[in-house]
Scaffold this motif. Structure first.
Motif, short mmCIF file in Angstrom:
data_model
loop_
_atom_site.label_atom_id
_atom_site.label_comp_id
_atom_site.label_asym_id
_atom_site.label_seq_id
_atom_site.Cartn_x
_atom_site.Cartn_y
_atom_site.Cartn_z
N THR A 383 0.82 -1.22 0.00
CA THR A 383 0.00 0.00 0.00
C THR A 383 0.85 1.26 0.00
O THR A 383 0.33 2.35 -0.18
CB THR A 383 -0.95 0.03 1.22
N ARG A 384 2.16 1.11 0.25
CA ARG A 384 3.06 2.27 0.24
C ARG A 384 4.29 1.91 -0.58
O ARG A 384 4.70 0.75 -0.63
CB ARG A 384 3.50 2.63 1.66
N TYR A 385 4.90 2.90 -1.18
CA TYR A 385 6.07 2.65 -2.03
C TYR A 385 7.17 1.89 -1.28
O TYR A 385 7.74 0.93 -1.79
CB TYR A 385 6.60 3.98 -2.60
N PRO A 386 7.48 2.29 -0.02
CA PRO A 386 8.56 1.59 0.70
C PRO A 386 8.22 0.12 1.00
O PRO A 386 9.13 -0.65 1.33
CB PRO A 386 8.71 2.39 2.01
N ALA A 417 -7.35 1.24 -5.04
CA ALA A 417 -6.50 1.26 -3.83
C ALA A 417 -5.07 0.76 -4.10
O ALA A 417 -4.17 0.99 -3.29
CB ALA A 417 -7.14 0.41 -2.74
N GLN A 418 -4.88 0.07 -5.21
CA GLN A 418 -3.55 -0.53 -5.48
C GLN A 418 -2.65 0.41 -6.30
O GLN A 418 -1.98 0.00 -7.22
CB GLN A 418 -3.72 -1.87 -6.20
N THR A 419 -2.67 1.69 -5.95
CA THR A 419 -1.83 2.68 -6.63
C THR A 419 -0.98 3.37 -5.56
O THR A 419 -1.51 3.99 -4.64
CB THR A 419 -2.70 3.71 -7.38
N LEU A 420 0.33 3.22 -5.67
CA LEU A 420 1.25 3.75 -4.65
C LEU A 420 1.85 5.07 -5.14
O LEU A 420 2.19 5.20 -6.31
CB LEU A 420 2.38 2.76 -4.36
N THR A 421 1.99 6.01 -4.24
CA THR A 421 2.63 7.28 -4.59
C THR A 421 4.11 7.18 -4.23
O THR A 421 4.45 6.82 -3.09
CB THR A 421 1.96 8.42 -3.81
N ALA A 422 4.97 7.49 -5.20
CA ALA A 422 6.44 7.35 -4.95
C ALA A 422 6.97 8.54 -4.16
O ALA A 422 6.42 9.62 -4.24
CB ALA A 422 7.15 7.23 -6.27
#
Ligand code: IMP
Length: 422
Positions: A383-386, A417-422
């Motif tokens: 859910t998060r880039y890291p 929901a499966q889009t992560l912000t870098a």
């Protein structure tokens, strides 16, 4: 921030999902080129919506969606699409959908002319979607097309259709394709236009008023840079400017209205239709098709799949002025052990870092690859880039460096929901 979303490959990059994701913070969503050759799939709250002409913002409440002057509209197809989306519980009114009165109209015989042109090309076919896109844009440029606004002049439209049907029938008869009766064509088109009439407007002042009022504008690109009539793999292209500049000419908003260009690309490459595909790979195609992935939203055709091609992406970032990359379908590579990235083209012993213009050079390309380790684990729950595995982050970092453009978003599945912000 006023944003253009543009495809960086041969279409089907997953733009619909990124548009949908960014629509949350937009007031208006605008389509500015192409027609119902596009197919955007958006899955939200478990419901799958396939959109062709309607901007993806139609799935949100209180957003204005504009089909701009640069789009070519199949009136019957749009009426059907509106009905289909309404049957899924979405309410469509002039408050959330406006259609430019300057947009050109795809007439029933344009679709058959599309088929006739393909037939005439024999073994050199483009592999079009047969939605009449090329012939409609050709009529626009030849100054014999019909625009939405023209439908208020019944005699003019009837005369023009009668004339064009006679010309089209001559060509169609040559290829033993169905011919048309002008009165039937007029009847069909006027009926569809009457359903669309409440939505037809001079959208240019509407867009300018929204811009001046500091509303957030989102331009939803269709197809991709390599299908652009100027920058793509000509002649294996579509008939519009799919790149960022097309957003202005196709809407009536000026370049200064744009603040950001998000370029959407897959973590690998796909292409439908004919034409060059230097990094195409049968093994990767079989693998992704085996996962049930990469079948076209508009035609159902299996897409050819291949490795990431940063020669094409570097060029696409240049001509679009991409400020951030949205990488989709990263999860498609989850199980692979080693991944290839094309960093250059060897053409007759010379290394190229940008694609050639010469048609014949395309068939002589030997891709130069760099091999990176895969991550071999499921990324779909990240859910998060890291949260992404280190090898996936390394792949993305290398990708961004080779394109000279930072990563802005990463998609790890079809859901919003499966889009992560870098
Ligand atoms: P046309 O746009 O139907 O004239 O087709 C011209 C080329 O563009 C063909 O190779 C099509 O497969 C391709 N094309 C058109 N629209 C799309 C799209 O939305 N996604 C991918 N390819 C497309």
């Amino acid at each position: 921030m006023n944003t253009i979303i543009t495809g960086l490959q041969w279409g089907d990059e997953g733009k619909g999902k990124i548009v949908d994701f960014l629509t949350e913070s937009a007031d208006l969503v605008i389509r500015s080129q192409g027609g119902n050759n596009a197919g955007h799939t958006v899955i939200t709250k478990g419901v799958k919506y396939v959109l062709h002409l309607l901007p993806s913002g139609i799935l949100w409440e209180h957003k204005l969606n504009v089909i701009g002057n640069g789009v070519v509209i199949d009136p019957g197809g749009l009426v059907e699409e509106i009905q289909r989306i309404e049957s899924l519980g979405i309410v469509i009114t002039p408050a959330n959908l406006l259609i430019s009165d300057r947009a050109h109209v795809v007439l029933p015989f344009h679709k058959e002319l599309d088929a006739a042109r393909e037939a005439a090309l024999g073994s050199h076919q483009i592999g079009t979607t047969k939605r009449g896109i090329g012939p409609t844009y050709a009529d626009k440029i030849n100054r014999c097309g019909l625009r939405m606004a023209d439908f208020n002049e019944r005699t003019f439209v009837t005369d023009r259709i009668t004339h064009r049907v006679a010309e089209a029938n001559e060509i169609l008869a040559r290829y033993a394709l169905p011919t048309f009766d002008a009165a039937t064509v007029c009847g069909e088109v006027f009926t569809a236009f009457e359903r669309l009439r409440p939505h037809v407007a001079n959208t240019i002042p509407v867009l300018h008023a929204a811009w001046k009022a500091k509303q957030t504008l989102l331009f939803e690109g269709a197809q991709g840079t390599l299908l652009d009539v100027d920058f793509g793999t000509y002649p294996f292209v579509t008939s519009s400017n799919t790149t960022a500049g097309g957003a202005c000419t196709g809407s009536g908003l000026p370049p200064l209205a744009i603040e950001r260009v998000i370029g959407v690309c897959k973590a690998y490459t796909t292409r439908v239709g004919a034409g060059p595909f230097p990094t195409g790979d049968a093994g990767l195609s079989d693998y992704l098709h085996g996962l049930g992935r990469e079948f076209g939203a508009t035609t159902g055709r299996p897409r050819g799949c291949g490795w990431l091609d940063t020669v094409l992406l570097r060029f696409a970032c240049m001509v679009n002025g991409v400020t951030g990359l949205a990488v989709t379908n990263l999860d498609g590579l989850d199980a692979y052990d080693t991944l290839q990235i094309c960093t250059g083209y060897d053409i007759d012993g010379t290394l190229h870092t940008l694609p050639p213009a010469e048609r014949h050079a395309w068939s002589r390309i030997v891709p130069v690859y760099e091999t990176l380790p895969g991550w071999q684990c499921d990324t779909t729950a990240c859910t998060r880039y890291p949260d992404l595995p280190a090898a996936a982050q390394r792949y993305l970092a290398r990708f961004a460096a080779l394109c000279g453009t930072p990563i802005a978003f990463v998609g790890v599945g079809p859901d919003r929901a499966q889009t992560l912000t870098a």
